[in-house]
Scaffold this motif. Structure first.
Motif, mmCIF file in Angstrom:
data_model
loop_
_atom_site.group_PDB
_atom_site.id
_atom_site.type_symbol
_atom_site.label_atom_id
_atom_site.label_comp_id
_atom_site.label_asym_id
_atom_site.label_seq_id
_atom_site.Cartn_x
_atom_site.Cartn_y
_atom_site.Cartn_z
ATOM 1 N N TYR A 103 -49.370 77.884 50.427
ATOM 2 C CA TYR A 103 -48.299 77.631 50.561
ATOM 3 C C TYR A 103 -47.770 75.794 51.454
ATOM 4 O O TYR A 103 -49.036 75.582 51.561
ATOM 5 C CB TYR A 103 -48.407 78.323 52.184
ATOM 6 N N VAL A 104 -46.254 75.585 51.040
ATOM 7 C CA VAL A 104 -45.939 74.426 51.160
ATOM 8 C C VAL A 104 -44.736 74.643 52.150
ATOM 9 O O VAL A 104 -44.125 75.604 52.205
ATOM 10 C CB VAL A 104 -45.699 73.460 50.766
ATOM 11 N N VAL A 105 -45.058 74.574 54.430
ATOM 12 C CA VAL A 105 -44.216 74.709 54.817
ATOM 13 C C VAL A 105 -42.873 73.611 55.264
ATOM 14 O O VAL A 105 -43.731 72.475 55.143
ATOM 15 C CB VAL A 105 -44.694 75.055 55.926
ATOM 16 N N ILE A 106 -41.859 73.369 55.246
ATOM 17 C CA ILE A 106 -41.414 72.313 54.934
ATOM 18 C C ILE A 106 -40.151 72.299 55.873
ATOM 19 O O ILE A 106 -39.213 73.446 55.375
ATOM 20 C CB ILE A 106 -41.394 71.331 53.750
ATOM 21 N N ASN A 107 -39.437 71.373 56.668
ATOM 22 C CA ASN A 107 -38.186 71.242 56.917
ATOM 23 C C ASN A 107 -37.399 70.567 56.043
ATOM 24 O O ASN A 107 -37.777 69.527 55.703
ATOM 25 C CB ASN A 107 -38.582 70.505 58.423
ATOM 26 N N LEU A 108 -36.203 71.320 55.625
ATOM 27 C CA LEU A 108 -35.251 70.014 54.573
ATOM 28 C C LEU A 108 -34.645 69.501 55.946
ATOM 29 O O LEU A 108 -33.734 69.918 56.927
ATOM 30 C CB LEU A 108 -33.997 70.778 53.720
ATOM 31 N N PHE A 109 -34.331 68.251 55.652
ATOM 32 C CA PHE A 109 -33.072 67.590 56.979
ATOM 33 C C PHE A 109 -32.005 67.195 55.979
ATOM 34 O O PHE A 109 -31.027 66.507 56.761
ATOM 35 C CB PHE A 109 -33.853 66.455 57.751
ATOM 36 N N GLU A 110 -31.646 67.202 54.628
ATOM 37 C CA GLU A 110 -31.085 66.615 54.259
ATOM 38 C C GLU A 110 -30.584 65.539 53.506
ATOM 39 O O GLU A 110 -29.413 65.018 54.024
ATOM 40 C CB GLU A 110 -29.577 67.851 54.259
ATOM 41 N N THR A 111 -31.423 64.226 53.679
ATOM 42 C CA THR A 111 -31.629 63.168 53.016
ATOM 43 C C THR A 111 -32.774 62.787 52.253
ATOM 44 O O THR A 111 -33.018 63.856 52.037
ATOM 45 C CB THR A 111 -32.104 62.530 54.721
ATOM 46 N N THR A 112 -32.891 61.409 51.824
ATOM 47 C CA THR A 112 -33.437 61.583 50.341
ATOM 48 C C THR A 112 -35.038 61.665 50.963
ATOM 49 O O THR A 112 -35.592 61.376 50.316
ATOM 50 C CB THR A 112 -33.299 59.672 50.361
ATOM 51 N N GLU A 113 -35.307 61.700 52.641
ATOM 52 C CA GLU A 113 -36.831 62.001 53.535
ATOM 53 C C GLU A 113 -37.260 63.483 53.075
ATOM 54 O O GLU A 113 -38.143 63.227 52.906
ATOM 55 C CB GLU A 113 -36.253 62.274 54.943
ATOM 56 N N ASP A 114 -36.452 63.969 52.250
ATOM 57 C CA ASP A 114 -36.888 65.762 51.929
ATOM 58 C C ASP A 114 -37.593 65.357 50.226
ATOM 59 O O ASP A 114 -38.068 65.929 50.276
ATOM 60 C CB ASP A 114 -35.219 66.392 51.396
ATOM 61 N N VAL A 115 -36.968 64.304 49.214
ATOM 62 C CA VAL A 115 -37.698 64.602 48.751
ATOM 63 C C VAL A 115 -39.220 63.468 48.406
ATOM 64 O O VAL A 115 -39.720 64.009 48.154
ATOM 65 C CB VAL A 115 -37.002 63.414 47.385
ATOM 66 N N THR A 116 -39.172 62.310 49.765
ATOM 67 C CA THR A 116 -40.390 62.061 48.979
ATOM 68 C C THR A 116 -41.688 62.954 50.502
ATOM 69 O O THR A 116 -42.782 63.213 50.020
ATOM 70 C CB THR A 116 -40.514 60.470 50.729
ATOM 71 N N ASN A 117 -41.309 63.892 51.585
ATOM 72 C CA ASN A 117 -41.915 64.726 52.372
ATOM 73 C C ASN A 117 -42.207 65.443 51.066
ATOM 74 O O ASN A 117 -43.455 65.921 50.905
ATOM 75 C CB ASN A 117 -41.124 65.662 53.201
ATOM 76 N N LEU A 118 -41.525 66.184 50.307
ATOM 77 C CA LEU A 118 -41.941 67.358 49.414
ATOM 78 C C LEU A 118 -42.756 66.905 48.308
ATOM 79 O O LEU A 118 -43.990 67.582 48.193
ATOM 80 C CB LEU A 118 -40.572 68.038 49.001
ATOM 81 N N MET A 119 -42.561 65.949 47.494
ATOM 82 C CA MET A 119 -43.517 64.993 46.802
ATOM 83 C C MET A 119 -45.547 65.529 47.441
ATOM 84 O O MET A 119 -45.968 65.512 46.594
ATOM 85 C CB MET A 119 -42.995 63.968 46.546
ATOM 86 N N HIS A 120 -44.596 65.160 48.184
ATOM 87 C CA HIS A 120 -46.053 64.282 49.276
ATOM 88 C C HIS A 120 -46.604 65.638 49.161
ATOM 89 O O HIS A 120 -48.291 65.944 49.256
ATOM 90 C CB HIS A 120 -46.025 63.954 50.578
#
Length: 396
Positions: free
Chosen positions: A205-222
């Motif tokens: 599972y991947v659990v992640i918060n979306l902050f609606e910024t470009t960091e969402d993209v880099t965080n989810l790729m990680h």
């Protein structure tokens, strides 16, 4: 029990790693008092001199316990126990065999990236991160996944994970759903900020918060790279490399954002977050690496050896440093921080190759999917050869 064993047990209890009744704790001090009596011919008054007795125990045992803890830590590295550490990993023998090399790599990394405070983008100073819509987020993820894998395999895995609710956007869950995943994935914190976890049956599972910024993209790729590496029950991963694909794809995503027209300041800031975090991780490892070096060279750690070994920065309180390192090892393997250095070091190396026009994406994809098959000797072949040449020059 030896005095050192008494000291370790008292520490474990005080740090909350072991439970004991008041009577059991009292019995430990009574036993320690018998050792005190042998040395001084009298006992401490346990009602008024308990602290005095503890500091005597600590004084007599601190370096012996640190030696034992370091020995245990090395054993754990050589014979990684999945039940103790929570994942089925191979050993870290390579780290110990090339300890001097890694110390050299850390030094080189720091020289390259540790900038004076007045230069670059200070870590403390936040650069405004561009807000993006959820629609943009999914468009960027789709483009990115197609770039790193034109076969569309990763894109299919991404949408399949979404469909099967293996990628969980925490802020979008209701209270009932949050409680379900907390129980399922064993979350300790009230609200996980960004975390990948796995169920007992090895479903990822991947659990992640979306902050609606470009960091969402880099965080989810990680995090998605972690997901790919552990698919199909692939838990037999090399600890040294667990952060390597994730940080590489994180970096790749940052440069992708630069190609999409986001400012250099924003791109540099996103890069700097990871670089500075790695530098902080390195700094936290200094005392442990220093004591590990003493242990590997002498087979033990003593106060005399401690005082003979120079510090990288300044001269702190020896006893305080010894005690804090002991507590750190009792809590966990502090060299886990090293995984982030390895991941960042290798990712920087590969990104530079990519920027120089080298075709590396197919190889990174293969490594991501088969981390347990990656040869560390081959991966660090050039570094090992350079280090051997450096050593020969020193001996000449």
């Amino acid at each position: 029990m030896t005095l050192c064993e008494i000291y370790e047990t008292i520490l474990d209890i005080s740090l909350g790693y072991e439970k004991a009744s008041l009577q059991e704790i009292k019995n430990l001090y009574v036993l320690a008092n018998s050792y005190y009596e042998k040395e001084f011919g009298k006992k401490c008054n346990l009602k008024t001199e308990k602290a005095k007795l503890f500091y005597w125990i600590q004084e007599k045992s601190r370096y012996e316990l640190l030696t034992d803890c370091m020995s245990d830590m090395i054993y754990d590295m050589l014979y990684y126990d999945p039940k103790k550490h929570g994942s089925d990993c191979k050993d870290l023998t390579f780290f110990l065999n090339h300890f001097e090399l890694f110390q050299s790599l850390i030094k080189d990394f720091e020289e390259e990236f540790r900038e004076p405070e007045e230069e670059g983008i200070p870590y403390e100073e936040e650069i405004p991160i561009t807000r993006i819509t959820k629609k943009q987020f999914f468009e960027y993820m789709e483009e990115l996944l197609l770039e790193v894998d034109p076969s569309k395999e990763y894109l299919k895995l991404f949408y399949q994970a979404l469909k099967e609710k293996k990628i969980i956007f925490w802020k979008e869950l209701n209270k009932k759903e949050k409680n379900y995943y907390k129980k399922l994935l064993g979350f300790q914190e009230e609200t996980p900020i960004l975390e990948k976890a796995s169920e007992e049956d090895l479903e990822e599972y991947v659990v992640i918060n979306l902050f609606e910024t470009t960091e969402d993209v880099t965080n989810l790729m990680h995090e998605f790279a972690h997901y790919i590496s552990a698919l199909d029950g692939k838990k037999d991963l090399l600890p040294l490399l667990t952060e390597y694909p994730s940080i590489f794809y994180e970096f790749y995503a940052i440069f992708y954002l630069g190609r999409k027209g986001y400012s250099d300041d924003e791109v540099n800031y996103l890069l700097n977050i990871r670089i500075q975090d790695t530098l902080v991780q390195i700094e936290s490892m200094y005392p442990y690496l220093r004591y590990l070096s003493i242990f590997l060279e002498n087979g033990q750690i003593t106060e005399e050896l401690d005082k003979k070994t120079p510090f990288l920065y300044g001269t702190p309180d020896y006893h305080h440093l010894c005690d804090s390192c002991t507590e750190g090892i009792l809590e966990s393997n502090p060299l886990q921080s090293f995984l982030y250095f390895i991941g960042t070091y290798l990712s920087v190396r590969e990104i530079k190759k990519f920027q120089n026009g080298e075709e590396i994406l197919p190889r990174i994809k293969k490594q991501t999917e088969n981390l347990d098959d990656v040869s560390l000797e081959k991966l660090f072949k050039k570094e090992i050869r350079k280090n051997k040449i450096k050593v020969k020059k020193k001996l000449a």
